[in-house]
Write a protein that holds these residues in place. Structure first.
Motif, PDB file in Angstrom:
ATOM      1  N   GLU A  26     -26.741   4.387 -12.603  1.00 22.15           N
ATOM      2  CA  GLU A  26     -26.243   3.181 -13.265  1.00 22.15           C
ATOM      3  C   GLU A  26     -26.864   3.047 -14.654  1.00 22.15           C
ATOM      4  O   GLU A  26     -26.182   2.679 -15.615  1.00 22.15           O
ATOM      5  CB  GLU A  26     -26.567   1.952 -12.411  1.00 22.15           C
ATOM      6  N   THR A  27     -28.148   3.364 -14.764  1.00 25.97           N
ATOM      7  CA  THR A  27     -28.817   3.327 -16.071  1.00 25.97           C
ATOM      8  C   THR A  27     -28.167   4.315 -17.029  1.00 25.97           C
ATOM      9  O   THR A  27     -27.950   4.006 -18.208  1.00 25.97           O
ATOM     10  CB  THR A  27     -30.306   3.663 -15.908  1.00 25.97           C
ATOM     11  N   GLU A  28     -27.826   5.509 -16.520  1.00 26.26           N
ATOM     12  CA  GLU A  28     -27.166   6.517 -17.355  1.00 26.26           C
ATOM     13  C   GLU A  28     -25.797   6.046 -17.807  1.00 26.26           C
ATOM     14  O   GLU A  28     -25.408   6.259 -18.961  1.00 26.26           O
ATOM     15  CB  GLU A  28     -27.038   7.821 -16.573  1.00 26.26           C
ATOM     16  N   ARG A  29     -25.066   5.404 -16.917  1.00 27.28           N
ATOM     17  CA  ARG A  29     -23.734   4.908 -17.291  1.00 27.28           C
ATOM     18  C   ARG A  29     -23.831   3.848 -18.380  1.00 27.28           C
ATOM     19  O   ARG A  29     -23.015   3.816 -19.301  1.00 27.28           O
ATOM     20  CB  ARG A  29     -23.004   4.364 -16.056  1.00 27.28           C
ATOM     21  N   HIS A  30     -24.822   2.987 -18.282  1.00 34.25           N
ATOM     22  CA  HIS A  30     -25.011   1.970 -19.322  1.00 34.25           C
ATOM     23  C   HIS A  30     -25.382   2.619 -20.650  1.00 34.25           C
ATOM     24  O   HIS A  30     -24.942   2.167 -21.710  1.00 34.25           O
ATOM     25  CB  HIS A  30     -26.089   0.968 -18.887  1.00 34.25           C
ATOM     26  N   ALA A  31     -26.166   3.693 -20.583  1.00 33.40           N
ATOM     27  CA  ALA A  31     -26.529   4.394 -21.814  1.00 33.40           C
ATOM     28  C   ALA A  31     -25.311   5.001 -22.488  1.00 33.40           C
ATOM     29  O   ALA A  31     -25.269   5.167 -23.713  1.00 33.40           O
ATOM     30  CB  ALA A  31     -27.562   5.480 -21.505  1.00 33.40           C
ATOM     31  N   LYS A  66     -14.474   7.233  -3.541  1.00 32.99           N
ATOM     32  CA  LYS A  66     -15.518   6.875  -4.499  1.00 32.99           C
ATOM     33  C   LYS A  66     -15.320   5.450  -5.019  1.00 32.99           C
ATOM     34  O   LYS A  66     -16.287   4.701  -5.178  1.00 32.99           O
ATOM     35  CB  LYS A  66     -15.531   7.863  -5.671  1.00 32.99           C
ATOM     36  N   LEU A  67     -14.086   5.077  -5.291  1.00 32.96           N
ATOM     37  CA  LEU A  67     -13.810   3.724  -5.758  1.00 32.96           C
ATOM     38  C   LEU A  67     -14.228   2.695  -4.709  1.00 32.96           C
ATOM     39  O   LEU A  67     -14.824   1.652  -5.035  1.00 32.96           O
ATOM     40  CB  LEU A  67     -12.323   3.565  -6.085  1.00 32.96           C
ATOM     41  N   PRO A 124      -9.199  14.628  -7.039  1.00 36.01           N
ATOM     42  CA  PRO A 124      -8.136  14.507  -6.037  1.00 36.01           C
ATOM     43  C   PRO A 124      -8.047  13.060  -5.571  1.00 36.01           C
ATOM     44  O   PRO A 124      -9.075  12.380  -5.414  1.00 36.01           O
ATOM     45  CB  PRO A 124      -8.611  15.440  -4.910  1.00 36.01           C
ATOM     46  N   ALA A 125      -6.838  12.570  -5.360  1.00 33.45           N
ATOM     47  CA  ALA A 125      -6.620  11.137  -5.139  1.00 33.45           C
ATOM     48  C   ALA A 125      -7.431  10.589  -3.967  1.00 33.45           C
ATOM     49  O   ALA A 125      -7.983   9.482  -4.051  1.00 33.45           O
ATOM     50  CB  ALA A 125      -5.135  10.877  -4.922  1.00 33.45           C
ATOM     51  N   LEU A 126      -7.513  11.335  -2.863  1.00 40.61           N
ATOM     52  CA  LEU A 126      -8.255  10.840  -1.702  1.00 40.61           C
ATOM     53  C   LEU A 126      -9.751  10.772  -1.993  1.00 40.61           C
ATOM     54  O   LEU A 126     -10.430   9.822  -1.600  1.00 40.61           O
ATOM     55  CB  LEU A 126      -7.983  11.732  -0.486  1.00 40.61           C
ATOM     56  N   ALA A 170     -18.550  -1.685 -12.199  1.00 43.33           N
ATOM     57  CA  ALA A 170     -18.856  -0.968 -10.960  1.00 43.33           C
ATOM     58  C   ALA A 170     -18.065   0.323 -10.814  1.00 43.33           C
ATOM     59  O   ALA A 170     -18.519   1.267 -10.163  1.00 43.33           O
ATOM     60  CB  ALA A 170     -18.591  -1.877  -9.761  1.00 43.33           C
ATOM     61  N   LEU A 171     -16.876   0.372 -11.404  1.00 42.35           N
ATOM     62  CA  LEU A 171     -16.021   1.550 -11.239  1.00 42.35           C
ATOM     63  C   LEU A 171     -16.116   2.519 -12.413  1.00 42.35           C
ATOM     64  O   LEU A 171     -15.404   3.534 -12.425  1.00 42.35           O
ATOM     65  CB  LEU A 171     -14.556   1.118 -11.056  1.00 42.35           C
ATOM     66  N   ALA A 172     -16.983   2.240 -13.367  1.00 40.21           N
ATOM     67  CA  ALA A 172     -17.093   3.090 -14.554  1.00 40.21           C
ATOM     68  C   ALA A 172     -17.558   4.489 -14.177  1.00 40.21           C
ATOM     69  O   ALA A 172     -18.420   4.672 -13.322  1.00 40.21           O
ATOM     70  CB  ALA A 172     -18.078   2.479 -15.546  1.00 40.21           C
ATOM     71  N   GLY A 173     -16.953   5.481 -14.814  1.00 37.26           N
ATOM     72  CA  GLY A 173     -17.387   6.854 -14.628  1.00 37.26           C
ATOM     73  C   GLY A 173     -16.767   7.577 -13.459  1.00 37.26           C
ATOM     74  O   GLY A 173     -17.073   8.753 -13.231  1.00 37.26           O
ATOM     75  N   VAL A 174     -15.903   6.929 -12.684  1.00 36.65           N
ATOM     76  CA  VAL A 174     -15.211   7.628 -11.596  1.00 36.65           C
ATOM     77  C   VAL A 174     -14.049   8.404 -12.234  1.00 36.65           C
ATOM     78  O   VAL A 174     -13.087   7.818 -12.717  1.00 36.65           O
ATOM     79  CB  VAL A 174     -14.670   6.654 -10.529  1.00 36.65           C
TER      80      VAL A 174
END
Length: 261
Positions: free
Chosen positions: A121-126, A148-149, A141-143, A132-136
């Protein structure tokens, strides 16, 4: 006497890739490739590696892992040609990330169950990836992406209390699908997607990887179907010659055979 050192295989592979990409003396096919044309192969090779692991095929696995590694080397070579980065950059990035995500191993931070996710989460903010769904990744593949979502949403409290609540939602979504079966194709697709997404949620709540569960069912279906074909072939018959009632009876018979569960 001069001592010679054996060539590291990764260095040999990097050199081979450079030669294959040489505009004058390289392989025309390799020279013609771009990051976009090569990228789908990474997914394909990854799944072939997974298949070897699932079959516990230690003879094939090194070859499959080599094919996957080649995709990394290929992409890094093309990036190096553009002056963007090279293989050492790639290796360094993942090494740094592993150290950063395991502060309990490489520093004095005490381990706890949420440490990995807090670090990510710290890396995503950087990277200015908020929410919550950022970076997915969009191209999973859809499934896999659905699972992950659902996990991400559950971490911030958007979740059912237990699996029975998700199962009720699955049944609700199936009812909505049934209501649309005689209607617009887009609506049918939309409702079917809701069913599949909710099933992925159910799998997460049960602690089951939906991809693994579906692969298992695929293998089981293949075993049973091929057993049906073999049974009919032993009598000089084919699947296409049989009516549905006969095939269903044979299917039920095959299901009871050893190894068909």
């Amino acid at each position: 006497m001069t001592q010679t050192h054996p060539v590291r295989q990764i260095d040999r592979l990097l050199d081979i890739m450079k030669r294959l990409r040489d505009p004058q003396s390289g392989c025309p096919w390799d020279v013609a490739q771009t990051p976009e044309t090569i990228s789908p192969f990474a997914i394909e090779e990854g799944y072939e590696g997974m298949d070897a692991i699932a079959r516990d095929d230690s003879d094939s696995l090194p070859d499959e892992l080599g094919d996957l590694l080649l995709q990394v080397v290929f992409q890094a070579q093309m990036a190096e040609e553009k002056g963007q980065f090279d293989f050492e950059t790639v290796a360094g990035k993942i090494a740094d990330k592993m150290v950063r995500r395991h502060p309990d191993i490489f520093s004095d931070v005490e381990h706890d169950e949420d440490l990995w996710e807090r670090t990510k989460e710290t890396e995503r903010h950087a990277k200015a990836e908020y929410g919550a769904l950022a970076g997915v990744a969009q191209h999973l593949p859809a499934l896999v992406r659905a699972a992950k979502l659902c996990r991400r949403a559950a971490r911030v409290g958007f979740d059912w209390d237990d699996a029975s609540g998700v199962l009720e939602k699955v049944q609700e979504e199936i009812g909505e699908l049934k209501a649309e079966l005689d209607g617009d194709r887009d609506r049918i697709e939309d409702e079917l997607g809701d069913v599949l997404f909710t099933v992925a949620s159910l799998a997460r709540k049960l602690g089951i990887d939906p991809e693994a569960a579906l692969r298992r069912s695929n293998r089981k279906f293949t075993r049973r179907f091929e057993a049906m074909e073999a049974s009919l072939a032993s009598e000089g018959k084919t699947m296409g010659e049989q009516n549905l009632e006969t095939l269903e009876t044979l299917w039920q018979t095959v299901k009871k055979q050893p190894g068909m569960r």
